[in-house]
Motif scaffolding. Structure first.
Motif, mmCIF file in Angstrom:
data_model
loop_
_atom_site.group_PDB
_atom_site.id
_atom_site.type_symbol
_atom_site.label_atom_id
_atom_site.label_comp_id
_atom_site.label_asym_id
_atom_site.label_seq_id
_atom_site.Cartn_x
_atom_site.Cartn_y
_atom_site.Cartn_z
ATOM 1 N N CYS A 135 24.078 -20.634 65.961
ATOM 2 C CA CYS A 135 24.670 -19.230 65.738
ATOM 3 C C CYS A 135 25.838 -19.460 64.976
ATOM 4 O O CYS A 135 26.572 -20.367 65.539
ATOM 5 C CB CYS A 135 24.676 -18.637 66.760
ATOM 6 N N CYS B 63 28.607 -18.119 67.715
ATOM 7 C CA CYS B 63 28.909 -18.702 69.016
ATOM 8 C C CYS B 63 28.563 -20.132 69.142
ATOM 9 O O CYS B 63 28.773 -20.672 70.214
ATOM 10 C CB CYS B 63 28.447 -17.794 70.122
ATOM 11 N N CYS C 107 24.850 -12.027 69.381
ATOM 12 C CA CYS C 107 26.136 -12.022 67.976
ATOM 13 C C CYS C 107 25.639 -11.044 67.017
ATOM 14 O O CYS C 107 26.273 -10.923 66.107
ATOM 15 C CB CYS C 107 26.509 -13.265 67.844
ATOM 16 N N CYS D 295 22.264 -15.325 66.688
ATOM 17 C CA CYS D 295 21.858 -15.358 68.136
ATOM 18 C C CYS D 295 21.691 -13.693 68.396
ATOM 19 O O CYS D 295 22.322 -12.918 67.720
ATOM 20 C CB CYS D 295 22.238 -16.243 69.124
HETATM 21 ZN ZN LIG Z 1 25.816 -16.049 68.967
#
Ligand SMILES: [Zn+2]
Length: 248
Positions: free
Chosen positions: A156, A159, A180, A177
């Protein structure tokens, strides 16, 4: 004064006529990356360099490196890839691949990755286990990555998590992801839902060793999505009209 000769191994990417009998070649070589070489007198049909100074010929060359100009002294043909010139489609696709290789390489840089990519791509065109349009999109995606413009498809962008990667933003250059994905927000950044098959294809093409690069296939549906992503990603980063692309 006779300068020292330098051996070069590589593929002729393009040929440009100069004056009445000469040609200027752009060669993608193992030893010098992309290099321009003048071949004098080679357009006379009985000239010993006539056959080697054509596009998409793989040769061992002997050149003299000058301060501003390199001259081709001799060449030994290693492969002519005859299947690249067998039919109209093959000619169009191979011209496009060599035009991209010329565009995405820099003189004086080590470009063996792209030279090897060109080899495996020509091999895939000979085998024809996958279609030319799929070969094209794989090639585009991988050459962009070698050039330094790759999509982040393994974790991601926000993150770093490696699970639940179900959204791609072409504008931001990678995957997000589920936690997010709302951070992408702006719809002009081309958010796209990823299926597991599509994510796997993007990861495979980004990381597969070159000798395995074309050893997979996609369903029509996944291919259409994959092609859409590569096309938009390329359009976003490459502000250049390729001559041979119009023929595809
Ligand atoms: Zn993420």
């Amino acid at each position: 004064m006779m300068r020292d000769q330098v051996p070069l191994t590589g593929i002729v990417l393009s040929v440009f006529p100069i004056g009445e009998n000469d040609r200027r070649l752009t060669i993608l070589s193992k030893e010098r990356g992309k290099i321009q070489v003048f071949a004098r007198g080679c357009r006379k049909p009985n000239h010993p360099l006539f056959g080697a100074t054509q596009p998409l010929i793989y040769c061992e060359f002997m050149i003299s490196e000058g301060r501003s100009v390199n001259y081709l002294n001799s060449a030994e043909i290693r492969d002519t890839f005859p299947w690249l010139k067998e039919d109209y489609d093959s000619i169009c696709y191979s011209s496009y691949f060599s035009e991209l290789a010329e565009y995405f390489t820099v003189e004086g840089m080590d470009e063996r990755n792209i030279l090897n990519l060109l080899f495996v791509t020509f091999k895939a065109m000979e085998k024809r286990q996958i279609s030319l349009p799929l070969i094209r999109r794989i090639y585009e995606y991988r050459i962009l990555a070698f050039y330094g413009i790759g999509l982040e498809v393994f974790s991601c962008l926000s993150c770093g998590r490696e699970e639940d990667l179900n959204t791609l933003s072409i504008g931001q250059g990678g995957v997000f992801c589920d936690n997010c994905r709302d951070k992408i927000g702006d719809t002009r950044l081309h958010p796209a839902a990823l299926t597991p098959a599509l994510l796997y294809a993007l990861q495979y093409v980004a990381a597969a060793p070159l000798n395995k690069l074309y050893a997979f296939n996609l369903t029509e549906e996944v291919f259409a999505e994959f092609a859409w992503i590569v096309r938009h990603f390329m359009r976003l980063h490459v502000d250049h009209a390729f001559r041979s692309e119009k023929m595809l």
